[in-house]
Design an enzyme around this catalytic site. Structure first.
Site, PDB file in Angstrom:
ATOM      1  N   LYS A  80       0.290  -1.360  -0.525  1.00 57.99           N
ATOM      2  CA  LYS A  80       0.653  -0.245  -0.044  1.00 57.99           C
ATOM      3  C   LYS A  80       0.639   1.080   0.083  1.00 57.99           C
ATOM      4  CE  LYS A  80      -3.904   2.213   2.809  1.00 57.99           C
ATOM      5  NZ  LYS A  80      -4.549   2.118   4.190  1.00 57.99           N
ATOM      6  N   SER A 155      -8.885   1.545   3.403  1.00 59.04           N
ATOM      7  CA  SER A 155      -8.188   1.913   2.683  1.00 59.04           C
ATOM      8  C   SER A 155      -7.217   1.570   1.398  1.00 59.04           C
ATOM      9  CB  SER A 155      -7.493   2.761   3.517  1.00 59.04           C
ATOM     10  OG  SER A 155      -6.490   2.078   4.241  1.00 59.04           O
ATOM     11  N   SER A 179      -9.584  -1.135   7.334  1.00 57.18           N
ATOM     12  CA  SER A 179      -8.784  -1.639   6.012  1.00 57.18           C
ATOM     13  C   SER A 179      -8.099  -2.351   5.361  1.00 57.18           C
ATOM     14  CB  SER A 179      -7.784   0.258   6.064  1.00 57.18           C
ATOM     15  OG  SER A 179      -8.900   1.242   6.803  1.00 57.18           O
TER      16      SER A 179
END
Length: 469
Positions: A80, A155, A179
């Protein structure tokens, strides 16, 4: 052979490399080709690492030279874009950090590399990792591989989409309230948020506050999550929350010394839940009975007294606003996306409310402690609905209209309390979308939830399904 490579789990790929059945170069090229073919529609990848193929060639040479090989030797992994990667863009989904290149790896990235993993790419996220959709002004919106008109979550939505679509076998996401588990549920992969502090947050924004933040592995199999966690866990001397040195036991395949006791619940205390999701949670719980597990429906009164999502909101707005103010100081409004503007506009929590919320966290922890004095694990839903259409901010769920924050109802309690939770698919909606369950354990009991997850995986009605891209 390419599909076999693309949809094998990381553990299998590492085995193929060790036995010289497949080379790291073949694996890397297959994934680079997959990204080139699929990502224009999914938009999960924000940066492909320039030296990934060269690193694969070096890994191949190590195999041929009979060098000592790590457990992920020659296996690509993705990260990420909020997690620092040395010499590789880490832009946090914001024009404010456009062009930012860290000098050092985050601890979690360094540990994956030390195990022989090869960094393949960085993945998309909402601005600053703050929302349930992965969309931002810098790299745009990610799409769900199961239905491109729907979100892969946030996220860590770019990470979940990349893994589900065969662009990566394994990766790292972060989790503040939902997330890694929410995006995994929306795309049908597996992920785990360990006990708070088990995996250091060093090298991930924000440095403070981080008492509710986690970094965790995302993959397509339970054994990959167990392997990654075994590599990631442990103190690094920099994150003061990461102090646990408890020995890690994946628990997969072992026989428990006594009958396991597992409860299941979908509320009250989580908000409304779609009947299809309720049915999937119950089906997963019932399936455990095949393994001789004692299973029953339960309730946790503390979740009914203190609605965890409200508690989190009252605490976290006060904690995060200084970090947002610092990051956005002197910047033009057109450089900020939705969540930064929203966060900065929210009223401060009163001191009385803040103190009450702090006390509510203690009550929630006590409530879970009471539950885990009688049970080994808890099965809940991850999300109250399957993956939703892009841009929807209000939902009618089982006859009740709620805003989008309610999607975090069953996940955020674990961030407040620090408990570990694993998300895995166990069902399919009438529209063909993944439905997942969350397996929760007591503090430091990752081995237990991995064991329970492995039992469910072995009898899962959806094992091996993949999106048709």
């Amino acid at each position: 052979m390419s599909d076999d490579i693309l949809f094998s789990d990381a553990t299998k790929l590492a085995e193929l490399v060790r036995t010289k059945e497949v080379s790291p170069v073949e694996i890397m090229r297959a994934h680079l080709d997959r990204i080139a073919t699929v990502d224009p529609r999914v938009n999960a990848i924000v940066t492909v690492v320039d030296g990934a193929l060269d690193a694969a060639k070096a890994a191949e040479q190590a195999v041929m030279s009979s060098d000592a090989l790590g457990p992920l030797h020659g296996v690509p992994f993705t990260v990420k874009d909020s997690i620092d990667t040395a010499g590789v863009l880490t832009q946090r989904g914001s024009p404010l950090f456009q062009g930012r290149v860290p000098d050092t790896d985050a601890t979690s990235v360094a540990r994956m590399k030390a195990a022989g993993g090869i960094l393949l790419a960085k993945t998309n996220l909402p601005e600053f990792s703050y929302w349930i959709e992965s969309d931002n002004l810098l790299s745009g919106r990610s799409n769900n591989p199961w239905d491109l008109t729907r979100t892969p979550g946030g996220s860590s939505g770019g990470e979940s989409a990349a893994i589900a679509a065969g662009m990566s076998p394994i990766g790292l996401g972060t989790d503040l309230a939902i997330s890694v588990r929410g995006p995994a549920a929306q795309t049908g992969i597996t992920s785990m948020k360990a006990t708070h502090g088990r995996v250091p947050m060093t090298g991930i924004w924000p440095r403070a506050p981080r008492r509710f933040w986690h970094v965790g592995p995302m993959a397509r199999s339970v054994r990959d999550i167990a392997l990654a966690f075994s590599l990631l866990a442990g103190p690094d001397g920099q994150d003061a929350f990461a102090t646990s040195t408890a020995a890690f036991d994946a628990g997969i395949g072992r026989q428990p010394y006594r009958q396991l006791r597992v409860g299941w619940m979908v509320g009250p205390g989580f908000g409304p839940v779609d009947p299809e999701v309720v049915a999937t949670v119950k089906a997963a719980a019932d399936a455990l009975k095949q393994w001789g597990v004692f299973v029953e429906q339960v309730g946790i009164p503390a979740l009914e007294r203190d609605f965890a999502l409200d508690v989190f909101n009252r605490l976290h707005v006060m904690e995060m606003k200084p970090a947002f103010r610092q990051a956005t100081a002197g910047r033009r409004p057109d450089e900020l996306y939705k969540m930064a503007k929203t966060m900065l506009s929210l009223p401060d929590t009163s001191m009385d409310d803040f103190i009450d919320a702090e006390q509510a966290v203690e009550r929630l922890r006590d409530g879970y402690a009471d539950y885990f004095s009688r049970y080994d694990a808890l099965i809940t839903h991850v999300l109250p609905i399957p993956a939703h259409k892009h841009g929807v901010e209000e939902f009618t769920i089982d006859g009740q209209t709620v805003d989008a924050t309610y999607l975090q109802g069953a996940t955020v309690p674990l961030n407040l309390t620090g408990l570990p939770g694993l998300a895995m698919r166990f069902g399919t909606s009438k529209e063909g979308l993944p439905i997942s369950v969350q397996i929760v354990g007591k503090w430091q009991a990752e081995s237990t939830i991995l064991h329970v997850a492995s039992l469910l995986e072995a009898i899962s009605p959806v094992r091996g399904l993949r999106p048709a891209l």
